[in-house]
Design a protein around this motif. Structure first.
Motif, mmCIF file in Angstrom:
data_model
loop_
_atom_site.group_PDB
_atom_site.id
_atom_site.type_symbol
_atom_site.label_atom_id
_atom_site.label_comp_id
_atom_site.label_asym_id
_atom_site.label_seq_id
_atom_site.Cartn_x
_atom_site.Cartn_y
_atom_site.Cartn_z
ATOM 1 N N GLY A 1 0.810 -1.215 0.000
ATOM 2 C CA GLY A 1 0.000 0.000 0.000
ATOM 3 C C GLY A 1 0.842 1.263 0.000
ATOM 4 O O GLY A 1 2.065 1.231 -0.151
ATOM 5 N N GLY A 2 0.159 2.370 0.142
ATOM 6 C CA GLY A 2 0.828 3.668 0.116
ATOM 7 C C GLY A 2 0.866 4.213 -1.287
ATOM 8 O O GLY A 2 0.949 3.471 -2.255
ATOM 9 N N THR A 3 0.781 5.554 -1.373
ATOM 10 C CA THR A 3 0.825 6.176 -2.692
ATOM 11 C C THR A 3 1.781 7.352 -2.641
ATOM 12 O O THR A 3 2.150 7.820 -1.577
ATOM 13 C CB THR A 3 -0.562 6.702 -3.112
ATOM 14 N N LEU B 1 4.171 6.063 8.653
ATOM 15 C CA LEU B 1 4.540 6.434 7.293
ATOM 16 C C LEU B 1 3.739 5.680 6.239
ATOM 17 O O LEU B 1 4.046 5.740 5.054
ATOM 18 C CB LEU B 1 6.034 6.170 7.070
ATOM 19 N N LYS B 2 2.704 4.952 6.674
ATOM 20 C CA LYS B 2 2.085 3.990 5.761
ATOM 21 C C LYS B 2 1.383 4.650 4.579
ATOM 22 O O LYS B 2 1.070 3.984 3.598
ATOM 23 C CB LYS B 2 1.107 3.079 6.518
ATOM 24 N N GLN B 3 1.140 5.975 4.645
ATOM 25 C CA GLN B 3 0.512 6.659 3.514
ATOM 26 C C GLN B 3 1.371 6.567 2.262
ATOM 27 O O GLN B 3 0.890 6.718 1.159
ATOM 28 C CB GLN B 3 0.268 8.130 3.875
ATOM 29 N N ARG B 4 2.691 6.359 2.437
ATOM 30 C CA ARG B 4 3.603 6.299 1.296
ATOM 31 C C ARG B 4 4.120 4.862 1.125
ATOM 32 O O ARG B 4 4.216 4.126 2.112
ATOM 33 C CB ARG B 4 4.810 7.206 1.533
ATOM 34 N N ARG C 1 6.814 12.222 8.822
ATOM 35 C CA ARG C 1 5.575 12.349 8.059
ATOM 36 C C ARG C 1 5.350 13.809 7.647
ATOM 37 O O ARG C 1 4.962 14.089 6.520
ATOM 38 C CB ARG C 1 4.393 11.839 8.881
ATOM 39 N N SER C 2 5.623 14.716 8.557
ATOM 40 C CA SER C 2 5.383 16.132 8.242
ATOM 41 C C SER C 2 6.329 16.611 7.151
ATOM 42 O O SER C 2 6.121 17.649 6.546
ATOM 43 C CB SER C 2 5.563 16.981 9.498
ATOM 44 N N LYS D 1 6.122 11.275 13.392
ATOM 45 C CA LYS D 1 5.443 12.530 13.066
ATOM 46 C C LYS D 1 6.372 13.469 12.308
ATOM 47 O O LYS D 1 5.961 14.126 11.347
ATOM 48 C CB LYS D 1 4.990 13.215 14.360
#
Lengths: 336, 339, 444
Positions: C206-208, C232-235, C441-442, C438
Motif C-alpha cells: 500500500g501507500g501512494t 509512514l504507511k501513507q507512502r 511524516r510532516s 510525526k
C-alpha cells in the motif's frame, strides 16, 4: 525546494565580496557607517569600499583624518551609543597606533562595566605580506589581538566567507576584528547572492583526509590546499582545516581531526613564536586528542624578523607551498 | 522688565537657574565631598581594595558643567571621576558597592573606582587611561548627530590628557565633523607630580582650541557660576549644531594624585591657599547672598548628605560579593565566546 | 613459557573488570579462540576468548576485580609444569591503571594477586626489557608517541617489548598495530566467506505518492523500521538491507566509497523519480552520501543519529555487538543503544541474537566495522556533503546517545533542521517512535 544545481556559480573577488556585504548592511540598517582613511572618493587604499560613498554619501562613508587612535576611539564611542561602525585600518600595521582604544577600551568596556554595555564594533585590517611594502605595511598581527579577551578575531580565507563573516560581525554585539590578507583581495570565488552569515568561531574542513591535519589561517589555507594536492600524488592524504576564527577558536573541529589523523601541522603567516599556531598546538597538547598524536606537532609560521623588501627575501619569511609539502612529509613519514 | 544693568551684575547661575535647581546643585556638591571623604575613610579601614583618585576641591567643576544636561546627554569621565558620576545623578549605594567590590556595584565588582558608568543616566564611564575617553566622547557625539537625538556629550579630562595624542586627534576630528561635544578640561595643575608649567607648552590649555578652530575659554573652576556660564554656552552652541568647544576649569585637588601620593611636589602653603578657595563655601555663600538658602539650610544640606553617604556605605557593606566562578561573565555579550 | 591471560580493556573509561565466570576449569585445556571467561565492567558484560592453546592455571577467582592489563590466568603448554605463575616485567610499561585501587571493599579479601610478591628474582623472564636498547639507554622511559601509548594501554600491550620504527627508535601507532596483529589474537574481525549479488530490498504493502526509502544502521536490518512504519504507511516504504546485514549478500566492501557505490546501485535499480530518504546511524551516513550524489532523486533527507559528522563513536559497543555470540553477551551492548534500558527486553535480545546467529554474517559485519570505524574512530567524514545538499534535510538525535555523540548534530549548517530529544539514546526511531514518525511524516 528540490535540489538543483545552479548552472553557473556567481563569482566575486574577495574585495567585492566585502563591499557587497557592507552595501547590504548599509542598505538594511541606517546605523551602519564606514569610517577609515581615504575610503570615500578614493575608494580605499585597496579599493574595498570602492564607490560606496556615491551610494551612501559622505555622512555614512566617512574619510577620517590620518588619526588612527582618534578614529578608532570615535568608532568605539559611536558603537557604544547606537551606531554600527565598520572601521577600516588602511594597513593592519597601523593598528599599533590605535591599540589603546582597541585593547584598553573596546575589548574591556563591557566587562569593566559589569555587562551594562556592549560594543558592536567591526574593524577591518588589511594585513599580510606579498606586496613589497616591507616591514611596516606587511605584518600579520592577528595574534596580538587574539590575545585580548573581549575581542573576536577572524581571518576569512575566501570571498564567500569574508562576506558571511562581515555580516556575522555586524550582527555580533561585541567587537569583531577582521584580518583580511591583502593578496586575497583580488582572489575570485563563488559568493552566494543576498544576505547570509558565516558563523564566527567555527572552523571549516576544506579538504578531508586521514593522514595528517593541516590547520591553516587566511591565505595559508590556499597554500595548504595546494600542498595537499601535491601530497595526494605521493600517497599522503592530508586534511586541511581553515581555522577562520582565531578567537574564539573552534577547538572541537581541530581536535576531532587530530584524533582521526594523529598528526598536526599548523600553518600561519604571523611570526611563528607566540603565534596562532602556538595556541593551536598547546590546545591540542592539553586535550584528550593528545593520546592520538603519533608524531610531534609542527608549526610553520613567519620568520623571526620583520618582513623584508626584496621579493625573494619576502617570500622566504613566510611559509610557501613547498615548505608545507616538506613539513607534512617529515611528519607523516616519521622523519622528525 | 528687569533692569539690564542690574541683571548684568547678578551672577549667571542665579539668573539661569531656579532656586530648586541651585539648591540641588549645592546638595550634589556636598554629596561629592562627603562621598570622597567616606571613600577615603573606608579605604583607611581596609574596606576598599586598590587605589582611588579623590576629587575633593573640584566639586564646582563637576556639578557646574553638568547643569544644563539631561539624562539623554552623555558624559565621559576620568580616573578622578566620582564627582562626575554624582553630578550625573548616580546611585551612591551602587557606587560604594562597586568600591567595596560587591555584586550590587555599578560594575558588579569588576570595574572598581576607575570604571563607574551609568549608561541609563548618560554616563558612559570613567576611564583608567589618561585621554582614553576623548575619542569615545567624539564617537558618542557622532552617534547623536547621525541618529538625530539632539544629545550633547561633555568630555571631562584632566590637564595630563592634553598632552596625549588622543586629545589632539579627538579635537581635530570633532571640529572637522562639527560634532556636538564639549571638551571640559579640569586643570588641577598637576598630572600626578608634573605641573602644567613643566609639561605643557601653552600657557592656558584652552589656547589649544585655536589650533582646532573651536572656541576656547579658561574659567575659575572653583566658581560654580563661572563654570556654568562657560559650559552652558558651549553646550548650547553644540546643540545648535555649531560644533565643539574647549572649556578649561582651573581647579585644584586637595588630596594627592592617588592614595600612594606623598605630596612631594607641592608645598603645604599652596595646598592651604587652595583650600581657602573651597568651591562649596563659595557656592554656599552665593546661595545665601541671593536669598536662596539660609545658613541653617546649608547646614541641613550637609547633614543630609552625611546621612545619604552613611546609608550608601551600609548598603555596600551588606551587599554580597560576586561569585568567583562567574569571573569570566560579561567578557562577551553571548557568553560561549569566552570559553 | 606459559601464555599470559590479561584483563582486557573493552570500554573507553574502563579501569578494571570483574571476572564473572570461568568457562574452563583450572587444569583444563582450551584452544585458542575458545570462550575462556566472562567479565563485567561498570557498563557491560563480555566474553573473553582464550589467547592461545594451553592448560588453564592460576586463574583469578570468580567475582574478583582486576585492573586492566593485569594477568588473570596463565595457559601452560601440555608438558609445562605449573610450579608458580611467572613474574611479569614491571615498571613503566605496565598499565597505569594497574596502580589504581580496585574493587569494592567487600571483595578485597577475594581479590587475587597472581603475582607472588615473594619472588624478587624475575630475571629469567625479563629478557624483553633488557634487550630493548632504547629503554636501557634512557633509564627511565622510552620513546613512544602518545597514540602508541594509548593504543598499548587499551590493548594491554607492554610497549617495552617493541622496537619503534620512528626517529631515534620512537614507537609509533603503526608499530603497536602491527605488534598486536602478529603477537596476539587480533580483536579485528575474523575472515568471512564473501558472497555476491544485489542488496535485498523489501517493500511495504500500500501507500501512494513519493516512496520513502529506509536505510538501517550497522548490525541492524530492515526489520528495525517497524516502530515507525505505521506513521509512514501513507507512502510506499522501501527498505534496503546493507551488505552483510539482514537478507543481503555478504559482500566484500573495501571502503566506504565502495559501500556507497553498492547502495547507490541498489537505489538506482529502484528507478524512482524521487524518494524521501531516511537513514539511521551508518545508514544516515549512507543516505547523506547518496543524497549528495543523487540530489535530483532525493526530495527530502532525514538523518537519525547519523555517522559521518564527527570522529567519535563508541567502538567498544560496535565490537561488542559484532562479537557477541550469545544473548548474554549481546544484551549489555544492546542496552547501550538506548537511554531507557527497559526497552531492551530479554526476548528482544534473544530475537536480535537469532538474527545474528550466522557466524559469517557477524564476521562480515566486523570486517565492515573495522573498515569504517578503525580503532573506534569514525573514518568517514560527510560534513562537506551536509554543507552541499540542498533538499530539505533534518537531523534527529537523542541527547543520551552513547554510540555517537549527539553534539555532532551541531555541525549541521543552519538550514538543516535539528530535532534533539532529551532522555533518548541512539535509537530515536524505536525510543521515540511516535515523535520521529510525526517528524518524518510532516516532511513528506
Amino acid at each position: 525546494m528540490n535540489a538543483h544545481t545552479p548552472t553557473a556559480l556567481r563569482e566575486l573577488s574577495y574585495a567585492e565580496a566585502i563591499r557587497e556585504a557592507m552595501d547590504l548592511a548599509m542598505a538594511a540598517d541606517d546605523r551602519v557607517i564606514l569610517m577609515g582613511e581615504d575610503i570615500g572618493v578614493y575608494g580605499g587604499a585597496f579599493q574595498v569600499t570602492g564607490d560606496l560613498v556615491h551610494k551612501y554619501g559622505t555622512d555614512r562613508v566617512m574619510d577620517t583624518p590620518i588619526s588612527e587612535l582618534g578614529g578608532a576611539g570615535v568608532a568605539v564611542g559611536a558603537a557604544l551609543t547606537g551606531l554600527r561602525p565598520i572601521f577600516e585600518f588602511q594597513f593592519s600595521d597601523f593598528a599599533a597606533l590605535a591599540m589603546e582604544q582597541i585593547v584598553n577600551q573596546a575589548a574591556k568596556v563591557r566587562y569593566m562595566l559589569g555587562g551594562a554595555v556592549s560594543v558592536p564594533l567591526v574593524m577591518r585590517f588589511p594585513s599580510g605580506s606579498g606586496t613589497g611594502a616591507a616591514a611596516q605595511h606587511s605584518q600579520s598581527l592577528e595574534a596580538w589581538l587574539g590575545h585580548v579577551p573581549g575581542l573576536k578575531v577572524v581571518q576569512p580565507s575566501t570571498p564567500e566567507d569574508v562576506k558571511g563573516m562581515l555580516l556575522a560581525a555586524l550582527e555580533d554585539p561585541d567587537p569583531v576584528m577582521i584580518f583580511e590578507h591583502k593578496i586575497l583581495y583580488k582572489m575570485k570565488g563563488h559568493v552566494p547572492e543576498g544576505y547570509y552569515t558565516t558563523p564566527i568561531g567555527k572552523a571549516a574542513i576544506r579538504r578531508a583526509g586521514k593522514d595528517v591535519s593541516i590547520v591553516a589561517t587566511s591565505i595559508m589555507v590556499h597554500k595548504a590546499l595546494a600542498a595537499a594536492e601535491q601530497l595526494a600524488g605521493e600517497g599522503i592524504d592530508a586534511e586541511v582545516i581553515d581555522l577562520r576564527t582565531v578567537r574564539p577558536m573552534d577547538h572541537e573541529t581541530v581536535l576531532a581531526s587530530v584524533r582521526k589523523t594523529g598528526r598536526l601541522v599548523c600553518v600561519y603567516e604571523g611570526v611563528k613564536t607566540l603565534g596562532v599556531g602556538a595556541e593551536i598546538s598547546a590546545m591540542v597538547a592539553e586535550s584528550d586528542a593528545f593520546d592520538f598524536l603519533d608524531a610531534p606537532i609542527v608549526r610553520l609560521g613567519g620568520a623571526e624578523c620583520p618582513v623584508p623588501y626584496n621579493p625573494e627575501l619576502e617570500k622566504a619569511v613566510v611559509p610557501q607551498t613547498p615548505d608545507i609539502v616538506e613539513a607534512v612529509k617529515n611528519v607523516v613519514k616519521g622523519r622528525i | 522688565m528687569p533692569d539690564t544693568q542690574l541683571e548684568q551684575n547678578i551672577p549667571y547661575a542665579i539668573r539661569a537657574y531656579s532656586p530648586e535647581q541651585l539648591t540641588d546643585a549645592l546638595r550634589k556638591m556636598f554629596l561629592i565631598r562627603k562621598f570622597e571623604e567616606g571613600a577615603e575613610d573606608s579605604y583607611t579601614r581596609g574596606l576598599i581594595h586598590g587605589t582611588m583618585h579623590l576629587s575633593i576641591g573640584q566639586e564646582a567643576s563637576a556639578v557646574g558643567s553638568c547643569m544644563s544636561l539631561t539624562d539623554e546627554d552623555k558624559i565621559t569621565s576620568t580616573h578622578r571621576g566620582h564627582g562626575h558620576c554624582v553630578a550625573k545623578n548616580a546611585d551612591l549605594g551602587k557606587m560604594f558597592a562597586e568600591f567595596f567590590g560587591k555584586e550590587t556595584g555599578y560594575c558588579k565588582g569588576r570595574g572598581g573606582s576607575m570604571h563607574i558608568a551609568d549608561p541609563a543616566k548618560g554616563n558612559l564611564g570613567a576611564n583608567g587611561i589618561v585621554g582614553g575617553g576623548l575619542p569615545i566622547a567624539v564617537g558618542a557625539a557622532l552617534s547623536a548627530k547621525r541618529l538625530g537625538t539632539g544629545a550633547v556629550t561633555i568630555c571631562f579630562f584632566g590637564d595630563g590628557a592634553n598632552n596625549e595624542g588622543a586629545f589632539h586627534e579627538s579635537l581635530n576630528i570633532a571640529s572637522v565633523w562639527k560634532l556636538p561635544v564639549v571638551f571640559v578640561c579640569e586643570n588641577n595643575k598637576y598630572g600626578m607630580s608634573t605641573s602644567t608649567e613643566r609639561s605643557t607648552a601653552v600657557r592656558n590649555i584652552a589656547d589649544r582650541a585655536v589650533a582646532y578652530s573651536m572656541p576656547g575659554r579658561t574659567v575659575d573652576g572653583n566658581d560654580f557660576s563661572a563654570v556654568t556660564e562657560a559650559v552652558d554656552a558651549a553646550v548650547a552652541r553644540a546643540r545648535r549644531g555649531e560644533g565643539p568647544s574647549l572649556i578649561e576649569n582651573l581647579t585644584y585637588r586637595w588630596r594627592g594624585h592617588s592614595k600612594s601620593d606623598r605630596n612631594r611636589y607641592r608645598t603645604k602653603e599652596e595646598i592651604s591657599d587652595w583650600m581657602g578657595r573651597d568651591p562649596i563655601v563659595s557656592m554656599s555663600r552665593l546661595l545665601v547672598d541671593h536669598g536662596i538658602l539660609t545658613n541653617d539650610g546649608v547646614a541641613a544640606l550637609e547633614t543630609e548628605a552625611e546621612q545619604v553617604i552613611k546609608d550608601a556605605i551600609e548598603f555596600a557593606a551588606a551587599s554580597p560579593y560576586p561569585k568567583v566562578e562567574e569571573v569570566t561573565r560579561d567578557v562577551y555579550t553571548v557568553q560561549e565566546a569566552a570559553e | 613459557m606459559p601464555i599470559e591471560v590479561i584483563m582486557p580493556k573493552v570500554d573507553m573509561d574502563m579501569t578494571s573488570g570483574k571476572i564473572a565466570v570461568w568457562h574452563v576449569a583450572e587444569g583444563e585445556a582450551v584452544a585458542k579462540g575458545d570462550p575462556l571467561f566472562d567479565i563485567e565492567t561498570a557498563k557491560a558484560a563480555m566474553e573473553i576468548e582464550a589467547p592461545g592453546d594451553g592448560v588453564l592455571h592460576f586463574a583469578a577467582p570468580e567475582g574478583s576485580e582486576i585492573a586492566i592489563g593485569q594477568p588473570v590466568a596463565w595457559l601452560y603448554a601440555a608438558g609445562e609444569k605449573p610450579v608458580e605463575p611467572p613474574q611479569r616485567p614491571g615498571g613503566v610499561g605496565t598499565s597505569p591503571a594497574a596502580d589504581q585501587p580496585v574493587g569494592p571493599d567487600d571483595r578485597q579479601s577475594a581479590a587475587p594477586d597472581p603475582v607472588p610478591a615473594a619472588d624478587p628474582e624475575p630475571a629469567h623472564e625479563a629478557g624483553a626489557l633488557a634487550d630493548d636498547p632504547a629503554a636501557a639507554e634512557t633509564g627511565e622511559g622510552f620513546r613512544a608517541t602518545p597514540r602508541a601509548r594509548s593504543l598499548a594501554r587499551e590493548s594491554g600491550l607492554d610497549l617495552r617489548g617493541l622496537s619503534g620504527t620512528g626517529p631515534r627508535g620512537r614507537i609509533q601507532g603503526e608499530d603497536v598495530r602491527s605488534a598486536l596483529q602478529t603477537t596476539r589474537t587480533a580483536p579485528a574481525p575474523a575472515r568471512f566467506a564473501a558472497e555476491t549479488g544485489p542488496l535485498a530490498v523489501t517493500r511495504s504493502k500500500g501507500g501512494t505518492g513519493t516512496p520513502v526509502v529506509l536505510i538501517h544502521g550497522f548490525a541492524s536490518d530492515a526489520m528495525s523500521w517497524a516502530p515507525i512504519e505505521g506513521a509512514l504507511k501513507q507512502r510506499p516504504l522501501i527498505r534496503i538491507d546493507l551488505p552483510g546485514h539482514g537478507k543481503s549478500p555478504k559482500l566484500r566492501i573495501p571502503s566506504f566509497r565502495d559501500l556507497v557505490k553498492v547502495l547507490r546501485e541498489a537505489f538506482d535499480a529502484l528507478s524512482l523519480e524521487t524518494a524521501h530518504l531516511v537513514g539511521h546511524s551508518l545508514g544516515g551516513a549512507l543516505a547523506l552520501a547518496l543524497a549528495d550524489t543523487r540530489p535530483k532523486s532525493v526530495s527530502t533527507l532525514t538523518l537519525i543519529a547519523p555517522a559521518g559528522l564527527g570522529a567519535e563513536v563508541n567502538g567498544a559497543a560496535l565490537l561488542g555487538i559484532g562479537n557477541a555470540t550469545r544473548p548474554e553477551s549481546l544484551g549489555p551492548w544492546l542496552r547501550t543503544l538506548v537511554a531507557d534500558e527497559r526497552l531492551v527486553t530479554d526476548s528482544y535480545v534473544r530475537l536480535a541474537m537469532a538474527a545474528r546467529s550466522d557466524p559469517n554474517l557477524r564476521a562480515a559485519q566486523l570486517a565492515m566495522a573495522d573498515m569504517l570505524f578503525p580503532d573506534g574512530v569514525q573514518a568517514i567524514d560527510l560534513r562537506a556533503a551536509l554543507e552541499r545538499v540542498e533538499m530539505p534535510t533534518r537531523v534527529i538525535w537523542g541527547r543520551q546517545d552513547a554510540i555517537i555523540p549527539w553534539r555532532h548534530a551541531l555541525r549541521a549548517p543552519g538550514r538543516v533542521g535539528l530535532h534533539l530529544f532529551d532522555g533518548i539514546g541512539h535509537m530515536p526511531q524505536m525510543e521515540a517512535s511516535d515523535e520521529v514518525g510525526k517528524i518524518i511524516r510532516s516532511n513528506l
